[in-house]
Design a protein around this motif. Structure first.
Motif, short mmCIF file in Angstrom:
data_model
loop_
_atom_site.label_atom_id
_atom_site.label_comp_id
_atom_site.label_asym_id
_atom_site.label_seq_id
_atom_site.Cartn_x
_atom_site.Cartn_y
_atom_site.Cartn_z
N MET A 159 0.84 -1.21 0.00
CA MET A 159 0.00 0.00 0.00
C MET A 159 0.87 1.25 0.00
O MET A 159 0.67 2.18 -0.81
CB MET A 159 -0.86 0.05 1.26
CG MET A 159 -1.91 -1.00 1.44
SD MET A 159 -2.66 -0.76 3.09
CE MET A 159 -3.83 -2.10 3.13
N MET A 160 1.83 1.29 0.93
CA MET A 160 2.63 2.49 1.13
C MET A 160 3.59 2.72 -0.04
O MET A 160 3.97 3.86 -0.32
CB MET A 160 3.37 2.39 2.46
CG MET A 160 2.43 2.32 3.66
SD MET A 160 3.26 2.04 5.25
CE MET A 160 4.12 3.61 5.47
N ARG A 161 3.96 1.66 -0.71
CA ARG A 161 4.82 1.82 -1.89
C ARG A 161 4.03 2.44 -3.04
O ARG A 161 4.55 3.31 -3.76
CB ARG A 161 5.36 0.45 -2.31
CG ARG A 161 6.22 0.48 -3.58
CD ARG A 161 6.69 -0.91 -3.96
NE ARG A 161 5.57 -1.79 -4.31
CZ ARG A 161 4.97 -1.78 -5.50
NH1 ARG A 161 5.36 -0.92 -6.45
NH2 ARG A 161 3.99 -2.63 -5.75
N ARG A 162 2.78 2.04 -3.19
CA ARG A 162 1.98 2.54 -4.32
C ARG A 162 1.51 3.98 -4.10
O ARG A 162 1.40 4.75 -5.05
CB ARG A 162 0.76 1.63 -4.53
CG ARG A 162 1.12 0.24 -5.01
CD ARG A 162 -0.12 -0.63 -5.21
NE ARG A 162 0.24 -2.02 -5.43
CZ ARG A 162 0.50 -2.56 -6.63
NH1 ARG A 162 0.43 -1.80 -7.71
NH2 ARG A 162 0.81 -3.84 -6.73
N GLN A 163 1.23 4.34 -2.82
CA GLN A 163 0.73 5.69 -2.53
C GLN A 163 1.14 6.07 -1.12
O GLN A 163 0.59 5.55 -0.15
CB GLN A 163 -0.79 5.74 -2.68
CG GLN A 163 -1.46 7.01 -2.22
CD GLN A 163 -0.90 8.25 -2.87
OE1 GLN A 163 0.04 8.88 -2.35
NE2 GLN A 163 -1.44 8.61 -4.02
N PRO A 164 2.13 6.97 -0.97
CA PRO A 164 2.58 7.34 0.39
C PRO A 164 1.50 8.02 1.23
O PRO A 164 1.48 7.85 2.44
CB PRO A 164 3.75 8.29 0.12
CG PRO A 164 4.20 7.99 -1.27
CD PRO A 164 2.97 7.58 -2.01
N ARG A 165 0.62 8.80 0.58
CA ARG A 165 -0.44 9.49 1.33
C ARG A 165 -1.68 8.59 1.37
O ARG A 165 -2.42 8.49 0.41
CB ARG A 165 -0.80 10.82 0.67
CG ARG A 165 0.31 11.87 0.69
CD ARG A 165 -0.22 13.18 0.14
NE ARG A 165 0.80 14.21 0.09
CZ ARG A 165 1.55 14.47 -0.99
NH1 ARG A 165 1.36 13.76 -2.10
NH2 ARG A 165 2.46 15.42 -0.96
N LEU A 166 -1.88 7.96 2.52
CA LEU A 166 -2.96 6.99 2.67
C LEU A 166 -3.74 7.26 3.95
O LEU A 166 -3.20 7.79 4.93
CB LEU A 166 -2.40 5.57 2.75
CG LEU A 166 -1.74 4.99 1.50
CD1 LEU A 166 -1.03 3.70 1.86
CD2 LEU A 166 -2.78 4.75 0.41
N TYR A 167 -5.01 6.88 3.92
CA TYR A 167 -5.79 6.95 5.16
C TYR A 167 -6.82 5.83 5.18
O TYR A 167 -7.19 5.26 4.14
CB TYR A 167 -6.47 8.31 5.32
CG TYR A 167 -7.72 8.54 4.50
CD1 TYR A 167 -8.99 8.36 5.06
CD2 TYR A 167 -7.65 8.96 3.17
CE1 TYR A 167 -10.14 8.60 4.33
CE2 TYR A 167 -8.80 9.20 2.43
CZ TYR A 167 -10.04 9.01 3.01
OH TYR A 167 -11.19 9.23 2.28
N GLY A 168 -7.25 5.52 6.38
CA GLY A 168 -8.38 4.63 6.61
C GLY A 168 -9.37 5.34 7.51
O GLY A 168 -9.00 6.22 8.29
N TRP A 169 -10.64 4.97 7.42
CA TRP A 169 -11.67 5.65 8.21
C TRP A 169 -12.72 4.61 8.60
O TRP A 169 -13.25 3.91 7.75
CB TRP A 169 -12.29 6.77 7.40
CG TRP A 169 -13.54 7.39 7.92
CD1 TRP A 169 -14.72 7.52 7.23
CD2 TRP A 169 -13.77 8.01 9.19
NE1 TRP A 169 -15.66 8.16 8.00
CE2 TRP A 169 -15.10 8.49 9.21
CE3 TRP A 169 -12.97 8.20 10.33
CZ2 TRP A 169 -15.66 9.14 10.30
CZ3 TRP A 169 -13.53 8.85 11.43
CH2 TRP A 169 -14.83 9.31 11.41
N GLY A 170 -12.95 4.51 9.88
CA GLY A 170 -13.89 3.52 10.39
C GLY A 170 -13.19 2.64 11.40
O GLY A 170 -12.81 3.07 12.49
N LEU A 171 -12.99 1.38 11.02
CA LEU A 171 -12.24 0.40 11.83
C LEU A 171 -12.89 0.07 13.16
O LEU A 171 -12.29 -0.63 13.98
CB LEU A 171 -10.79 0.87 12.08
CG LEU A 171 -9.94 1.17 10.83
CD1 LEU A 171 -8.58 1.69 11.24
CD2 LEU A 171 -9.79 -0.08 9.98
#
Length: 340
Positions: free
Chosen positions: A109-121
């Motif tokens: 994930m981090m290799r493909r897009q450094p700016r990432l987020y998740g919401w919920g969990l």
């Protein structure tokens, strides 16, 4: 075991089907068998879409996967390409021999897009510790619930001068609101007309697009949903409404939410759910009798994104049920499991 993560394609469908069978047998959650997302599939010119990835082992089997949603987001007023993630889904949840598969997936994930987020969990709190190993940061926001009678009392009416209409699509007013107010937030995913039409397509009758006008001028919009449950362990046989999404200036949040809440109650909702991480939106809900219930939802950010949001002011981040996984998240799956 060596793991490589690849874009999901038709040729991997049998491997994912076998993975899902193993996960189901162990009482764990599987992955999307179809390589084409059933929501936000890639389309020419679309400002947001989802992409599926599969984790393959050296044994030739699938052992997990994840979803990356590509989005245009304003961070501190500057547009950024950002990804929201759903997953990882790993066979480690069913078989300890694959415990490190999640690590390989997060690295990808981090290799493909450094700016990432998740919401919920809220249904997967263990993910906080897992992502924390990669220096992700999180901030929490409540799920708000209103329980009340199906009839409006005078204090539930929308404010004076406010009118609510149901629209079949997102019109030019969507772009006007977005351009005027987006920079009021330190983090906000695109809520222009093109993005909203992709997220909530015209003709999808699972949603109601409410436009709130005050003294004839558009103050904001809210996307709502409503359905009656049958013998549900939490909602019993009640009619439940959800404030899925919204946008307005923070100063108009109270009027917009009051109007949407009143509309849902008039439509027969005796329970209404909402989640806004920005206190300028959650506080007006508290004033209308909404109360936090259940586990908090978490805004989880990769190191690169967390640094930018912190500099811009994380307390002004704007997130709703509609962000990230949207209807594919835990609430959406429950809410739309029938009659959609």
């Amino acid at each position: 075991m060596t793991i490589r993560v690849v874009t999901h394609e038709e040729r991997w469908r049998p491997l994912v089907r076998a993975f899902n069978a193993r996960m189901t047998a162990a009482g764990a959650t599987g992955f999307f068998e179809d390589p084409v997302p059933d929501w936000l599939a890639p389309a020419p010119g679309s400002p947001t879409h989802r992409e599926l990835f599969v984790a393959l082992g050296a044994d030739g089997e699938a052992h997990g996967g994840y979803v990356l949603r590509h989005e245009r987001v304003l961070v501190g007023g500057a547009e950024r390409a950002v990804g929201s993630v759903q997953g990882p889904y790993s066979e480690g949840a069913a078989d300890s021999r694959h415990a490190r598969t999640s690590f390989s997936i997060i690295k990808d994930m981090m290799r493909r897009q450094p700016r990432l987020y998740g919401w919920g969990l809220e249904s997967r709190p263990e993910m906080l510790d897992l992502f924390g190993m990669f220096r992700w940061r999180s901030t929490a926001g409540p799920t708000m619930v209103w329980w009340g009678p199906p009839a409006l009392s005078p204090r539930r009416l929308a404010p004076a001068g406010v009118r609510t209409s149901v629209e079949p699509d997102f019109g030019d007013w969507t772009d006007t609101l977005w351009t005027r107010n987006a920079r009021e937030y330190s983090f906000v995913a695109g809520r222009d007309a093109a993005t909203m039409r992709a997220v909530y397509p015209p003709g999808d009758h699972g949603y109601h697009r409410l436009v709130v006008r005050r003294d004839g001028e558009v103050a904001g919009w809210v996307v709502t949903g409503i359905r009656r449950f049958r013998r549900h362990p939490r909602f019993r046989s009640l009619r439940v409404g959800v404030l899925w999404d919204a946008f307005a200036a923070p100063s108009d949040a109270g009027a917009v939410l009051s109007a949407a809440h009143a509309w849902l109650v008039r439509a027969g909702a005796s329970v209404v759910l909402a989640s806004f991480i920005d206190a300028r939106w959650s506080e007006p809900l508290r004033q209308r009798g909404f109360r936090p219930r259940g586990r908090d939802r978490h805004f989880l950010m990769s190191p690169a994104l967390a640094a930018e949001v912190a500099e811009a002011g994380s307390e002004r981040a704007f997130l709703t049920f509609g962000d990230a996984e949207g209807p594919c998240g835990a609430l959406g799956q429950e809410f739309f499991a029938i009659d959609r």
